[in-house]
Design a protein around this motif. Structure first.
Motif, short mmCIF file in Angstrom:
data_model
loop_
_atom_site.label_atom_id
_atom_site.label_comp_id
_atom_site.label_asym_id
_atom_site.label_seq_id
_atom_site.Cartn_x
_atom_site.Cartn_y
_atom_site.Cartn_z
N UNK A 102 7.02 5.52 -3.59
CA UNK A 102 5.80 5.02 -2.94
C UNK A 102 5.35 5.96 -1.83
N UNK A 103 6.30 6.48 -1.08
CA UNK A 103 5.94 7.43 -0.02
C UNK A 103 5.20 8.63 -0.60
N UNK A 136 3.60 8.85 -3.62
CA UNK A 136 2.41 8.53 -4.42
C UNK A 136 1.28 7.90 -3.60
N UNK A 137 1.52 7.68 -2.30
CA UNK A 137 0.48 7.05 -1.48
C UNK A 137 0.10 7.88 -0.25
N UNK A 138 0.83 8.96 0.03
CA UNK A 138 0.60 9.66 1.31
C UNK A 138 -0.69 10.48 1.29
N UNK A 139 -1.38 10.58 2.46
CA UNK A 139 -2.57 11.44 2.58
C UNK A 139 -2.14 12.91 2.35
N UNK A 140 -3.08 13.80 2.01
CA UNK A 140 -4.54 13.57 2.00
C UNK A 140 -5.06 13.12 0.63
N UNK A 146 8.37 -3.34 -1.74
CA UNK A 146 6.98 -2.87 -1.64
C UNK A 146 6.29 -3.49 -0.44
N UNK A 147 6.51 -4.78 -0.22
CA UNK A 147 5.94 -5.45 0.95
C UNK A 147 6.46 -4.82 2.24
N UNK A 187 -4.79 0.12 1.09
CA UNK A 187 -5.41 0.46 -0.19
C UNK A 187 -4.67 1.60 -0.89
N UNK A 188 -4.03 2.47 -0.12
CA UNK A 188 -3.29 3.56 -0.75
C UNK A 188 -2.21 3.02 -1.69
N UNK A 189 -1.55 1.95 -1.23
CA UNK A 189 -0.49 1.34 -2.05
C UNK A 189 -1.09 0.49 -3.16
#
Length: 324
Positions: free
Chosen positions: A108-109, A111-115, A205-206, A218-220
């Motif tokens: 998750x870290x 697949x969701x991190x910016x940019x 996940x929560x 929203x990224x997650x």
């Protein structure tokens, strides 16, 4: 896994990005390699965990004999000697859930991190997206098997009763070095869940969203909804299903789709069933219902009983009706 898969995201009608996910042959890039190796070290044990669960027969007869003949020490010993190896095996399954939780959070870290947007992540980091799908696939398989084995809770209850009784009699048992009272409490909570692995991932996940306060929610949720769209499109498009080499590919897609829906429902404040949801729930349920009933009964039950928002007033009646 089968084929190159075209992903049609929920923004497709708005000319959103189309791309391919290769669930079979995706190999890690240099940027993915470190996390991929960590997650792979967990996933490579998943089949042995499933085999161990599938082979779980329980000690029901031995326990019944011991309970019915409380003064027969031979039967007491036989029941105890039957249960102890099973408890060690249950501890191994529980320990794997903790490893899986850490692996999911690592993915998750990434697949969701910016940019990058979640869609860009899934496109660029296909090997990690494949591992994410494999974790969900394992989770649904584990829970489907566990629900068919009532012996697990019966065996563990007998173990805990016997330990408590022996502790009162000041008997120290070697197995308590393996499964002490604290561990037994945690395992008891884990196995009390109808779908313990899914519960573990939902909580993970929560927690990921709660801990990463600077990361937009929203990224997650977009990562999860995009994965759901991948699987739904794959299942409802004859061009893809006709190229699948085995039924296993269909089951893989169905399990992953249901897994990400459940995670989304636990993480998003409004859940997956709300009209504002980025997951086409009607389409997803329809795809499941078009499959043989034996293949999807457990998955439909997972949507019914392990989601958080299905019974909210905001859930459209037709969605609730489809799951009745």
């Amino acid at each position: 896994m089968g084929n190159l898969l075209k992903v049609l995201t929920c923004t497709e009608l708005e000319q959103g990005p189309n791309f391919f996910l290769d669930f079979e042959n995706a190999q890690p890039t240099d940027c993915e390699r470190e996390v991929w190796n960590q997650v792979n070290s967990v996933l490579q044990d998943s089949e042995s965990i499933l085999s161990g669960l599938q082979a779980y027969k329980g000690a029901g007869q031995e326990i019944r004999d011991a309970i019915q003949n409380p003064n027969d020490m031979l039967l007491q010993e036989r029941a105890w000697n039957s249960v102890c190896p099973l408890v060690i095996r249950l501890k191994k399954f529980y320990g794997f859930s903790i490893r899986l939780e850490k692996a999911l959070q690592s993915l998750l870290e990434c697949l969701t991190c910016p940019p990058y947007t979640p869609t860009q992540h899934l496109e660029k980091e296909q090997a990690l997206a494949k591992q994410f799908a494999e974790i969900l696939h394992f989770t649904l398989r584990f829970d489907e098997l566990k629900m068919r084995i009532p012996a697990i809770q019966n065996d563990f209850s007998y173990y805990r009763r016997t330990i408590s009784r022996n502790r009162i009699n000041n008997m120290n048992l070697d197995i308590e070095n393996e499964v002490n009272n604290e561990m037994a409490n945690r395992m008891s909570l884990f196995y009390a869940e109808a779908t313990p692995m899914l519960k573990t991932l939902s909580t993970a996940t929560t927690n990921f969203v709660t801990v990463n306060k600077t990361l937009p929610l929203e990224n997650t949720t977009d990562c999860l909804s995009t994965m759901a769209s991948v699987c739904k499109v794959m299942l409802e498009t004859p061009d893809y299903t006709s190229r699948f080499n085995s039924e296993d590919t269909l089951l893989f897609c169905m399990r992953v789709m249901v897994g990400v829906i459940i995670l989304y429902d636990h993480v998003h404040p409004n859940g997956a069933f709300n009209k504002s949801s980025k997951i086409d729930m009607k389409g997803c349920i329809k795809v499941l219902k078009e499959q043989p009933a034996d293949n999807v009964e457990g998955l439909l039950n997972a949507l019914k009983f392990t989601t958080k928002h299905l019974n909210d007033e905001s859930t459209p009646k037709n969605i609730r009706t489809m799951l009745q």
